[in-house]
Design a protein around this motif. Structure first.
Motif, PDB file in Angstrom:
ATOM      1  N   ALA A   1     -16.190   3.669  -6.887  1.00 46.54           N
ATOM      2  CA  ALA A   1     -17.446   3.310  -6.223  1.00 46.54           C
ATOM      3  C   ALA A   1     -17.435   3.704  -4.749  1.00 46.54           C
ATOM      4  O   ALA A   1     -18.430   4.217  -4.217  1.00 46.54           O
ATOM      5  CB  ALA A   1     -17.711   1.814  -6.375  1.00 46.54           C
ATOM      6  N   ARG A   2     -16.304   3.481  -4.090  1.00 41.34           N
ATOM      7  CA  ARG A   2     -16.228   3.770  -2.649  1.00 41.34           C
ATOM      8  C   ARG A   2     -15.728   5.175  -2.349  1.00 41.34           C
ATOM      9  O   ARG A   2     -15.886   5.661  -1.221  1.00 41.34           O
ATOM     10  CB  ARG A   2     -15.315   2.749  -1.968  1.00 41.34           C
ATOM     11  CG  ARG A   2     -15.848   1.320  -2.042  1.00 41.34           C
ATOM     12  CD  ARG A   2     -14.930   0.379  -1.296  1.00 41.34           C
ATOM     13  NE  ARG A   2     -15.415  -1.002  -1.350  1.00 41.34           N
ATOM     14  CZ  ARG A   2     -14.823  -2.019  -0.727  1.00 41.34           C
ATOM     15  NH1 ARG A   2     -13.728  -1.811  -0.020  1.00 41.34           N
ATOM     16  NH2 ARG A   2     -15.311  -3.246  -0.819  1.00 41.34           N
ATOM     17  N   GLY A   3     -15.099   5.802  -3.326  1.00 47.41           N
ATOM     18  CA  GLY A   3     -14.563   7.136  -3.107  1.00 47.41           C
ATOM     19  C   GLY A   3     -13.372   7.150  -2.178  1.00 47.41           C
ATOM     20  O   GLY A   3     -13.135   8.129  -1.468  1.00 47.41           O
ATOM     21  N   ARG A   4     -12.600   6.070  -2.166  1.00 48.37           N
ATOM     22  CA  ARG A   4     -11.459   5.941  -1.260  1.00 48.37           C
ATOM     23  C   ARG A   4     -10.157   5.765  -2.030  1.00 48.37           C
ATOM     24  O   ARG A   4     -10.138   5.240  -3.138  1.00 48.37           O
ATOM     25  CB  ARG A   4     -11.652   4.737  -0.330  1.00 48.37           C
ATOM     26  CG  ARG A   4     -12.844   4.872   0.610  1.00 48.37           C
ATOM     27  CD  ARG A   4     -12.975   3.630   1.465  1.00 48.37           C
ATOM     28  NE  ARG A   4     -14.136   3.708   2.358  1.00 48.37           N
ATOM     29  CZ  ARG A   4     -14.547   2.708   3.133  1.00 48.37           C
ATOM     30  NH1 ARG A   4     -13.888   1.553   3.125  1.00 48.37           N
ATOM     31  NH2 ARG A   4     -15.608   2.856   3.908  1.00 48.37           N
ATOM     32  N   THR A   5      -9.061   6.173  -1.378  1.00 42.51           N
ATOM     33  CA  THR A   5      -7.741   5.998  -1.976  1.00 42.51           C
ATOM     34  C   THR A   5      -7.333   4.527  -1.929  1.00 42.51           C
ATOM     35  O   THR A   5      -7.388   3.892  -0.873  1.00 42.51           O
ATOM     36  CB  THR A   5      -6.685   6.832  -1.222  1.00 42.51           C
ATOM     37  OG1 THR A   5      -7.067   8.207  -1.268  1.00 42.51           O
ATOM     38  CG2 THR A   5      -5.316   6.677  -1.856  1.00 42.51           C
ATOM     39  N   LEU A   6      -6.929   3.983  -3.072  1.00 43.48           N
ATOM     40  CA  LEU A   6      -6.391   2.621  -3.135  1.00 43.48           C
ATOM     41  C   LEU A   6      -4.874   2.629  -2.935  1.00 43.48           C
ATOM     42  O   LEU A   6      -4.328   1.775  -2.251  1.00 43.48           O
ATOM     43  CB  LEU A   6      -6.722   1.978  -4.477  1.00 43.48           C
ATOM     44  CG  LEU A   6      -8.201   1.689  -4.772  1.00 43.48           C
ATOM     45  CD1 LEU A   6      -8.371   1.234  -6.213  1.00 43.48           C
ATOM     46  CD2 LEU A   6      -8.730   0.644  -3.806  1.00 43.48           C
ATOM     47  N   LYS A   7      -4.206   3.597  -3.573  1.00 46.37           N
ATOM     48  CA  LYS A   7      -2.750   3.689  -3.493  1.00 46.37           C
ATOM     49  C   LYS A   7      -2.339   5.152  -3.557  1.00 46.37           C
ATOM     50  O   LYS A   7      -2.990   5.966  -4.225  1.00 46.37           O
ATOM     51  CB  LYS A   7      -2.075   2.956  -4.656  1.00 46.37           C
ATOM     52  CG  LYS A   7      -2.197   1.452  -4.623  1.00 46.37           C
ATOM     53  CD  LYS A   7      -1.461   0.835  -5.801  1.00 46.37           C
ATOM     54  CE  LYS A   7      -1.618  -0.668  -5.799  1.00 46.37           C
ATOM     55  NZ  LYS A   7      -3.023  -1.081  -6.030  1.00 46.37           N
ATOM     56  N   THR A   8      -1.256   5.462  -2.892  1.00 46.46           N
ATOM     57  CA  THR A   8      -0.607   6.762  -3.039  1.00 46.46           C
ATOM     58  C   THR A   8       0.820   6.512  -3.495  1.00 46.46           C
ATOM     59  O   THR A   8       1.602   5.879  -2.794  1.00 46.46           O
ATOM     60  CB  THR A   8      -0.607   7.546  -1.709  1.00 46.46           C
ATOM     61  OG1 THR A   8      -1.952   7.722  -1.260  1.00 46.46           O
ATOM     62  CG2 THR A   8       0.034   8.907  -1.902  1.00 46.46           C
ATOM     63  N   LEU A   9       1.120   6.975  -4.702  1.00 49.94           N
ATOM     64  CA  LEU A   9       2.441   6.740  -5.282  1.00 49.94           C
ATOM     65  C   LEU A   9       3.316   7.971  -5.058  1.00 49.94           C
ATOM     66  O   LEU A   9       2.929   9.085  -5.436  1.00 49.94           O
ATOM     67  CB  LEU A   9       2.324   6.464  -6.794  1.00 49.94           C
ATOM     68  CG  LEU A   9       1.290   5.418  -7.228  1.00 49.94           C
ATOM     69  CD1 LEU A   9       1.270   5.300  -8.748  1.00 49.94           C
ATOM     70  CD2 LEU A   9       1.583   4.076  -6.585  1.00 49.94           C
ATOM     71  N   PRO A  10       4.490   7.796  -4.429  1.00 45.34           N
ATOM     72  CA  PRO A  10       5.431   8.920  -4.277  1.00 45.34           C
ATOM     73  C   PRO A  10       6.097   9.182  -5.619  1.00 45.34           C
ATOM     74  O   PRO A  10       7.261   8.843  -5.853  1.00 45.34           O
ATOM     75  CB  PRO A  10       6.415   8.399  -3.230  1.00 45.34           C
ATOM     76  CG  PRO A  10       6.405   6.913  -3.414  1.00 45.34           C
ATOM     77  CD  PRO A  10       5.021   6.542  -3.879  1.00 45.34           C
ATOM     78  N   ALA A  11       5.352   9.805  -6.503  1.00 42.42           N
ATOM     79  CA  ALA A  11       5.652   9.719  -7.926  1.00 42.42           C
ATOM     80  C   ALA A  11       6.820  10.581  -8.388  1.00 42.42           C
ATOM     81  O   ALA A  11       7.662  10.140  -9.167  1.00 42.42           O
ATOM     82  CB  ALA A  11       4.391  10.096  -8.723  1.00 42.42           C
ATOM     83  N   HIS A  12       6.874  11.827  -7.914  1.00 40.75           N
ATOM     84  CA  HIS A  12       7.830  12.773  -8.483  1.00 40.75           C
ATOM     85  C   HIS A  12       8.407  13.675  -7.396  1.00 40.75           C
ATOM     86  O   HIS A  12       7.946  13.670  -6.253  1.00 40.75           O
ATOM     87  CB  HIS A  12       7.147  13.611  -9.572  1.00 40.75           C
ATOM     88  CG  HIS A  12       6.746  12.825 -10.781  1.00 40.75           C
ATOM     89  ND1 HIS A  12       7.584  12.604 -11.846  1.00 40.75           N
ATOM     90  CD2 HIS A  12       5.578  12.181 -11.087  1.00 40.75           C
ATOM     91  CE1 HIS A  12       6.954  11.866 -12.757  1.00 40.75           C
ATOM     92  NE2 HIS A  12       5.740  11.604 -12.321  1.00 40.75           N
ATOM     93  N   SER A  13       9.394  14.479  -7.793  1.00 42.04           N
ATOM     94  CA  SER A  13      10.016  15.412  -6.862  1.00 42.04           C
ATOM     95  C   SER A  13       9.558  16.847  -7.107  1.00 42.04           C
ATOM     96  O   SER A  13      10.109  17.781  -6.529  1.00 42.04           O
ATOM     97  CB  SER A  13      11.546  15.334  -6.984  1.00 42.04           C
ATOM     98  OG  SER A  13      11.944  15.612  -8.315  1.00 42.04           O
TER      99      SER A  13
END
Length: 373
Positions: free
Chosen positions: A195-207
């Motif tokens: 709805a807001r078009g904003r990032t909620l979380k950024t996960l440092p997921a992989h290498s």
């Protein structure tokens, strides 16, 4: 989208004793009718007199053989001018969306094969698309480092999600369509408020670059996979990594998909193998081979009816396996280049497949059972 419970899959032979609890189940597979010898007890009926006249024996019903699909080509859709990268049926199955390296998202009528709409706006090629569960929006992930939202009501771009620092390679909505997950070459998974078009979380997921992201059936988990060969399961609320699934050889993982009850993950890897992982025990319980996949990120899916697995292949074919026996049950010929994308219709026995640069077609295949079967 309706979600089936844990009785979606049925136990069959072919898995070691310690893995019996890991076995996938298919809801429409009937239980085998096995006659066991019955021990005589005090409550058993009296034995029949062998000299008495007995009625003619009732013929035993023939054991039901596993269903073998018989997909035939129905439509061939042409319109993209560069390699097609992803195709997805709408939740109601009436439309098919496609995207390609030509920077376009196209919308097709799944019944007639007619083009409905072309969405323009990305400045670089598009790698993936996803439908919201209510069918009102399509999200697209592009090499221009953005995710864009398109309205199916107005056929216009409604939001541009910016935050990734490199190519965006994959995208998916949560079941309620309130959140979006995306992954890409910046090696992160971003979770967005739609709805807001904003990032909620950024996960440092992989290498390494993230090749697929997906939510489980109730949106509480996010699955991701990457070129580092790892499959990771995340808690959506906290962003914590709960589990990592990995094969000994760590082949590049191209694509993942949860089963409807979220107990298993189907994973395509670039060692020409598709694996079915039990998410609770972290064990690989099934492997499917016979196709070719060593270079590209090729999609796999559960074929309509959920008794079969379907995947594209670098030998220009579409393969279908029996979910339980792992046997190849059909190979579809027709494409003239790598079949990179496949999609299963949500309600009908219909499969879509799409190929790369030397072909540029989307083909629809309908299951037409033999009358003699």
């Amino acid at each position: 989208m309706e979600v089936d419970g844990d009785d979606d899959y049925k136990h069959e032979n072919g898995v070691s004793e310690q893995d019996e609890q890991d076995e996938p189940r298919a809801e429409s597979l009937p239980a085998e009718d096995v006659k066991e010898p019955v021990a005589t007890t005090a409550l058993s009926p009296p034995a029949q007199d062998s000299t008495a006249q007995t009625p003619a024996p009732v013929p035993e019903p023939k054991p039901e053989t596993p269903y073998r699909p018989n997909y035939r080509p129905t439509y061939m859709l042409s319109g993209h001018s560069r390699s097609i990268s992803s195709i997805k049926f709408s939740p109601d199955g009436k439309m098919l969306a496609s995207c390609a390296a030509d920077k376009l998202v196209k919308l097709w009528d799944a019944d007639t094969g007619d083009i409905i709409q072309t969405f323009e706006g990305h400045t670089e090629g598009i790698s993936d698309i996803a439908w919201s569960s209510n069918g009102e929006f399509i999200a697209s992930a592009s090499d221009d480092k953005t995710v864009r939202l398109w309205s199916l009501e107005t056929f216009t771009e409604v939001k541009v999600l910016q935050g990734h620092t490199n190519f965006v390679f994959c995208v998916n909505f949560n079941p309620s369509s309130t959140m979006l997950a995306s992954g890409g070459f910046d090696e992160t998974v971003r979770v967005w408020d739609v709805a807001r078009g904003r990032t909620l979380k950024t996960l440092p997921a992989h290498s390494d670059p993230v090749t697929a992201v997906t939510f489980n059936h109730d949106g509480t988990l996010i699955g991701s996979c990457a070129m580092d060969g790892l499959i990771r399961i995340w808690d959506t609320e906290s962003g914590q990594c709960l589990k990592t699934l990995a094969d000994d050889d760590n082949p590049i993982c191209s694509h993942i998909k949860f089963t409807p009850n979220s107990r298993f993950i189907l994973a395509s890897t670039q060692d020409s193998t598709i694996r079915l992982w039990n998410t609770q025990t972290s064990k690989c319980v099934k492997t499917y081979t016979g196709h070719t996949n060593r270079t590209y990120c090729i999609f796999a899916d559960f074929a309509p009816g959920r008794k079969h697995i379907v995947s594209g292949s670098e030998d220009m074919k579409v393969y279908l396996w029996d979910l339980q026996t792992r046997e190849i049950v059909q190979v579809l010929d027709g494409h003239r280049d790598v079949v990179i994308a496949v999609a299963s219709h949500p309600t009908r026995r219909l499969i879509a497949s799409a190929a790369m640069e030397k072909d540029l077609t989307i083909r629809l295949w309908a299951d037409e059972p033999d009358d003699e079967a």
